[in-house]
Design a protein around this motif. Structure first.
Motif, PDB file in Angstrom:
ATOM      1  N   ALA A 215      48.261  43.878 -24.717  1.00 16.01           N
ATOM      2  CA  ALA A 215      47.630  44.106 -25.845  1.00 16.01           C
ATOM      3  C   ALA A 215      46.964  45.490 -25.784  1.00 16.01           C
ATOM      4  O   ALA A 215      47.122  46.175 -26.977  1.00 16.01           O
ATOM      5  CB  ALA A 215      46.336  42.953 -26.021  1.00 16.01           C
ATOM      6  N   TYR A 216      46.382  46.033 -24.938  1.00 13.36           N
ATOM      7  CA  TYR A 216      45.350  47.156 -25.012  1.00 13.36           C
ATOM      8  C   TYR A 216      46.487  48.276 -25.325  1.00 13.36           C
ATOM      9  O   TYR A 216      46.032  49.406 -25.872  1.00 13.36           O
ATOM     10  CB  TYR A 216      44.710  47.447 -23.723  1.00 13.36           C
ATOM     11  N   GLN A 217      47.646  48.393 -24.638  1.00 13.60           N
ATOM     12  CA  GLN A 217      48.772  49.219 -24.735  1.00 13.60           C
ATOM     13  C   GLN A 217      49.306  49.369 -26.314  1.00 13.60           C
ATOM     14  O   GLN A 217      50.189  50.447 -26.265  1.00 13.60           O
ATOM     15  CB  GLN A 217      49.902  49.094 -23.670  1.00 13.60           C
ATOM     16  N   ILE A 218      49.399  48.416 -26.963  1.00 11.78           N
ATOM     17  CA  ILE A 218      49.963  48.506 -28.175  1.00 11.78           C
ATOM     18  C   ILE A 218      49.128  48.233 -29.403  1.00 11.78           C
ATOM     19  O   ILE A 218      49.569  48.545 -30.515  1.00 11.78           O
ATOM     20  CB  ILE A 218      51.110  47.649 -28.314  1.00 11.78           C
ATOM     21  N   GLU A 219      48.153  47.349 -29.456  1.00 11.65           N
ATOM     22  CA  GLU A 219      47.492  46.685 -30.524  1.00 11.65           C
ATOM     23  C   GLU A 219      46.633  48.251 -31.324  1.00 11.65           C
ATOM     24  O   GLU A 219      46.624  47.915 -32.634  1.00 11.65           O
ATOM     25  CB  GLU A 219      46.581  45.652 -30.113  1.00 11.65           C
ATOM     26  N   GLY A 220      45.903  48.794 -30.655  1.00  8.40           N
ATOM     27  CA  GLY A 220      45.058  49.706 -31.419  1.00  8.40           C
ATOM     28  C   GLY A 220      44.079  48.622 -31.679  1.00  8.40           C
ATOM     29  O   GLY A 220      43.694  47.629 -31.309  1.00  8.40           O
ATOM     30  N   GLY A 221      43.226  48.985 -33.083  1.00  9.77           N
ATOM     31  CA  GLY A 221      42.370  48.334 -33.567  1.00  9.77           C
ATOM     32  C   GLY A 221      40.981  47.841 -32.831  1.00  9.77           C
ATOM     33  O   GLY A 221      40.744  46.613 -32.456  1.00  9.77           O
ATOM     34  N   TRP A 222      40.773  48.945 -31.897  1.00 10.07           N
ATOM     35  CA  TRP A 222      40.053  48.592 -30.582  1.00 10.07           C
ATOM     36  C   TRP A 222      38.607  48.212 -30.896  1.00 10.07           C
ATOM     37  O   TRP A 222      38.028  47.359 -30.205  1.00 10.07           O
ATOM     38  CB  TRP A 222      39.702  49.993 -29.760  1.00 10.07           C
ATOM     39  N   ASP A 223      38.169  48.442 -32.177  1.00  9.73           N
ATOM     40  CA  ASP A 223      36.661  47.753 -32.574  1.00  9.73           C
ATOM     41  C   ASP A 223      37.264  47.104 -33.909  1.00  9.73           C
ATOM     42  O   ASP A 223      36.140  46.830 -34.793  1.00  9.73           O
ATOM     43  CB  ASP A 223      35.621  48.700 -32.700  1.00  9.73           C
ATOM     44  N   ALA A 224      38.095  46.631 -34.331  1.00 11.75           N
ATOM     45  CA  ALA A 224      38.272  45.897 -35.571  1.00 11.75           C
ATOM     46  C   ALA A 224      38.115  44.631 -35.851  1.00 11.75           C
ATOM     47  O   ALA A 224      38.130  43.748 -34.826  1.00 11.75           O
ATOM     48  CB  ALA A 224      39.958  46.376 -36.063  1.00 11.75           C
ATOM     49  N   ASP A 225      37.545  44.035 -36.897  1.00  5.48           N
ATOM     50  CA  ASP A 225      37.355  42.620 -37.196  1.00  5.48           C
ATOM     51  C   ASP A 225      36.602  41.758 -36.079  1.00  5.48           C
ATOM     52  O   ASP A 225      36.998  40.869 -35.754  1.00  5.48           O
ATOM     53  CB  ASP A 225      38.638  41.962 -37.163  1.00  5.48           C
ATOM     54  N   GLY A 226      35.567  42.408 -35.388  1.00  4.95           N
ATOM     55  CA  GLY A 226      34.861  41.803 -34.361  1.00  4.95           C
ATOM     56  C   GLY A 226      35.134  41.685 -33.078  1.00  4.95           C
ATOM     57  O   GLY A 226      34.565  41.194 -32.168  1.00  4.95           O
ATOM     58  N   LYS A 227      36.368  42.598 -32.512  1.00 12.59           N
ATOM     59  CA  LYS A 227      36.596  42.627 -31.283  1.00 12.59           C
ATOM     60  C   LYS A 227      35.610  43.323 -30.534  1.00 12.59           C
ATOM     61  O   LYS A 227      34.987  44.140 -30.829  1.00 12.59           O
ATOM     62  CB  LYS A 227      37.914  43.480 -31.257  1.00 12.59           C
ATOM     63  N   GLY A 228      35.254  42.980 -29.177  1.00 17.39           N
ATOM     64  CA  GLY A 228      34.494  43.327 -28.383  1.00 17.39           C
ATOM     65  C   GLY A 228      34.862  44.452 -27.407  1.00 17.39           C
ATOM     66  O   GLY A 228      36.274  44.548 -27.379  1.00 17.39           O
ATOM     67  N   PRO A 229      34.413  45.364 -26.775  1.00 14.27           N
ATOM     68  CA  PRO A 229      34.772  46.197 -25.969  1.00 14.27           C
ATOM     69  C   PRO A 229      35.358  45.840 -24.644  1.00 14.27           C
ATOM     70  O   PRO A 229      34.791  44.690 -24.395  1.00 14.27           O
ATOM     71  CB  PRO A 229      33.628  47.246 -25.715  1.00 14.27           C
ATOM     72  N   ASN A 230      36.417  46.412 -24.141  1.00 13.42           N
ATOM     73  CA  ASN A 230      36.679  46.266 -22.792  1.00 13.42           C
ATOM     74  C   ASN A 230      36.781  47.288 -22.101  1.00 13.42           C
ATOM     75  O   ASN A 230      36.336  48.283 -22.240  1.00 13.42           O
ATOM     76  CB  ASN A 230      38.533  45.409 -22.792  1.00 13.42           C
ATOM     77  N   VAL A 231      37.150  46.924 -20.526  1.00 10.55           N
ATOM     78  CA  VAL A 231      36.778  48.121 -19.477  1.00 10.55           C
ATOM     79  C   VAL A 231      37.571  49.338 -20.087  1.00 10.55           C
ATOM     80  O   VAL A 231      37.160  50.337 -19.621  1.00 10.55           O
ATOM     81  CB  VAL A 231      37.170  47.729 -18.249  1.00 10.55           C
ATOM     82  N   TRP A 232      38.920  49.313 -20.563  1.00 13.65           N
ATOM     83  CA  TRP A 232      39.575  50.358 -20.882  1.00 13.65           C
ATOM     84  C   TRP A 232      39.131  50.969 -22.169  1.00 13.65           C
ATOM     85  O   TRP A 232      39.465  52.274 -22.266  1.00 13.65           O
ATOM     86  CB  TRP A 232      40.961  49.826 -21.205  1.00 13.65           C
ATOM     87  N   ASP A 233      38.471  50.451 -22.978  1.00 16.77           N
ATOM     88  CA  ASP A 233      37.752  51.072 -24.055  1.00 16.77           C
ATOM     89  C   ASP A 233      36.625  52.082 -23.415  1.00 16.77           C
ATOM     90  O   ASP A 233      36.584  53.239 -23.777  1.00 16.77           O
ATOM     91  CB  ASP A 233      37.146  50.049 -25.066  1.00 16.77           C
ATOM     92  N   THR A 234      35.957  51.268 -22.689  1.00 20.30           N
ATOM     93  CA  THR A 234      34.939  52.308 -21.825  1.00 20.30           C
ATOM     94  C   THR A 234      35.398  53.317 -21.016  1.00 20.30           C
ATOM     95  O   THR A 234      34.911  54.569 -20.991  1.00 20.30           O
ATOM     96  CB  THR A 234      34.125  51.319 -21.017  1.00 20.30           C
ATOM     97  N   PHE A 235      36.429  52.932 -20.382  1.00 23.20           N
ATOM     98  CA  PHE A 235      37.197  53.943 -19.429  1.00 23.20           C
ATOM     99  C   PHE A 235      37.579  55.166 -20.106  1.00 23.20           C
ATOM    100  O   PHE A 235      37.576  56.353 -19.714  1.00 23.20           O
ATOM    101  CB  PHE A 235      38.149  53.267 -18.610  1.00 23.20           C
ATOM    102  N   THR A 236      38.373  55.104 -21.219  1.00 23.16           N
ATOM    103  CA  THR A 236      39.126  56.096 -21.811  1.00 23.16           C
ATOM    104  C   THR A 236      37.924  56.963 -22.908  1.00 23.16           C
ATOM    105  O   THR A 236      37.943  58.083 -22.962  1.00 23.16           O
ATOM    106  CB  THR A 236      40.000  55.571 -22.905  1.00 23.16           C
ATOM    107  N   HIS A 237      36.903  56.083 -23.259  1.00 23.24           N
ATOM    108  CA  HIS A 237      35.993  56.863 -24.038  1.00 23.24           C
ATOM    109  C   HIS A 237      35.066  57.811 -23.197  1.00 23.24           C
ATOM    110  O   HIS A 237      34.350  58.665 -23.779  1.00 23.24           O
ATOM    111  CB  HIS A 237      35.014  55.776 -24.984  1.00 23.24           C
TER     112      HIS A 237
END
Length: 493
Positions: A39-61
């Motif tokens: 999922a993280y490797q292909i989906e994008g939409g990291w904050d789209a439509d109510g998705k919550g943050p995950n550790v890879w969102d935090t790590f990369t940001h």
């Protein structure tokens, strides 16, 4: 849905009693031909439509050059909005199976069932339903490295609360999708999560606790997997008829000096500290490998510690963990030569405890996109034989195997197709000569994608993705065209 893994039956195609030819041999009937993504490797939409943050969102940001050019998975391949394009790729290959992961925080934004994101549910319903409508079997991974950040803030994989949250998440997924999904993988590569995420800190969540963090995280992941397996077995198996396992990664290990007893023992330790760390508890007796327990205990004594850094399972936990896999899910990429290394005075770490130095034979070709990926297809056959002999002849699926190109990557990926061709030859040998009960093979990956700390510089895809074009077009590499021929004919041609 019975399998040889659970019934103990012998596959009709192994070993072959008659003469056969490698170049003309067919793969077994109903062989699963697949490709895998996460999922993280292909989906994008990291904050789209109510998705919550995950550790890879935090790590990369957070930046800090922990990822190549500080790249992120914020957009990636855009599969959250471009699923139909991915489906076209799947159909072009003629896949019988497609392995993908669910984004835990897209479904449950804080990781708990307290709030369910219906748009996330809708997305995965669309993926599953369209796969089935095209006669493609979905293989679903519950957790592929992207722990919800809320759970990491409460201790992540070092906490029992994450074990409980994972079980609840698994039950939610079984309840929501299990009427259509019959092949489940709980956790992808717990070794990587534990060692790179909680000891070395080179992958999310970036925790650096050498000598303790990896062992504790692995301990909790094994318990979480077992809890989810039992939940499926108790609540869903009778009605849904599916199978549940865990995806374990391992290199094959050869002694650096074949006649050196020290190197032979070091090679055994390498396998024990990588594959057996998780496979022995789950497939054999509910406990860690004896070689691993004794080695860590001895190292701790040398370091003046009064107890081992490796956690212990209770007798009840051992009973609960033993036998919690319906098939063996293996991710294989490469092989190493191993020599003994005396680490008695080193700082505590998994690597130091192992006392095994990894060496790449200079005669082995290396993938252009990954300096660690030596091309050693025969190592896969050796590993499959080891699994058959060590783990009571299980049904095996190779759920990841791949070769990366550096960016920019030529569409005429001759070297990669040769890797796949030689690998498939070794798989045929494993099936027909060694009697391995192998039921499927999945290429990593369907698409070029965000390759963790390598960002977009390492391209594993069967389909090229043009990240410079906002439409993110997918174009087949030569390897995709050749792989489609193998699938269509169920044999190497």
């Amino acid at each position: 849905m019975a399998s040889a893994a659970s019934t103990g039956s012998t596959p009709v195609y192994a070993p072959a009693a008659c003469n056969w030819n490698l170049e003309s041999a067919f793969f077994p009937g109903q062989f699963a031909w697949g490709a895998s993504t996460a999922a993280y490797q292909i989906e994008g939409g990291w904050d789209a439509d109510g998705k919550g943050p995950n550790v890879w969102d935090t790590f990369t940001h957070q930046g800090g050059d922990r990822v190549f050019k500080n790249q992120t998975g914020d957009v990636a391949c855009g599969s959250y909005t471009l699923w139909e394009e991915d489906l076209k790729c799947i159909k072009q290959l003629g896949l019988t199976h497609y392995r993908f992961s669910l984004s835990w925080s897209r479904l449950l934004p804080d990781g708990t069932t307290g709030f369910i994101n219906q748009k996330g549910v809708d997305y995965y319903n669309k993926v599953i339903d369209s796969l089935l409508a095209n006669d493609v079997t979905p293989v679903v991974t519950l957790y592929h490295f992207d722990l919800p950040q809320h759970l990491e803030d409460q201790g992540g994989w070092k906490s029992d609360s994450t074990v409980e949250a994972f079980d609840a998440y698994a039950q939610f997924c079984f309840q929501t999708f299990g009427d259509r999904v019959k092949l489940w993988i709980t956790i992808n590569e717990p070794y990587v999560v534990a060692v790179l995420g909680y000891e070395e800190g080179t992958m999310a969540p970036g925790v650096t606790e050498p000598g303790t963090g990896a062992y504790l995280a692995a301990h909790k992941m094994i318990k979480a997997h077992a809890a989810a397996w039992h939940s499926y077995d108790r609540l869903f198996r009778k009605q849904q008829g599916g199978l549940v396992s865990i995806a374990l990664n391992s290199d094959w290990a050869e002694p650096f000096e074949p006649n050196s007893l020290a190197d032979q023992e070091a090679a055994k330790r390498h396998i024990a500290f990588c594959l057996d760390w998780f496979a022995t508890p789950i497939f054999v007796d509910g406990d860690y490998p004896a070689i691993m327990k004794s080695k860590i205990s001895a190292m701790c004594k040398k370091q003046g510690l009064t107890s081992s850094r490796l956690p212990e399972f209770t007798q009840e936990e051992k009973k609960t963990i033993k036998g919690t896999a319906d098939f063996f899910s293996l991710n294989y990429y490469t092989t190493r030569k191993i020599k003994h290394q005396d680490n008695a005075h080193s700082q505590p770490s998994v690597s130091a405890d192992m006392e095994a130095e990894q060496v790449t034979d200079p005669s082995w070709p290396v993938a252009t996109g990954s300096s660690w990926l030596a091309v050693v297809p025969w190592g896969l056959r050796q590993l499959l034989k080891y699994i058959k002999d060590t783990y009571n002849h299980p049904v095996i699926y190779i759920t990841e195997n791949g070769f990366s190109q550096s960016d920019p990557a030529p569409l005429d990926d001759t070297q990669r197709w040769e890797y796949f061709r030689l690998t498939l030859q070794e798989i045929l040998k494993a099936i027909y000569i060694d009697g391995v009960h192998l039921k499927g093979y999945f290429v990593w990956s369907l698409l070029d994608n965000f390759e963790w700390s390598c960002g977009y510089s390492s391209r594993f895809g069967l389909f090229h993705v043009d990240y410079e074009n906002s439409a993110l077009p997918r174009v087949p590499y030569r390897s995709a065209i050749e792989y489609a021929k193998v699938i269509a004919n169920n044999r190497l041609i």
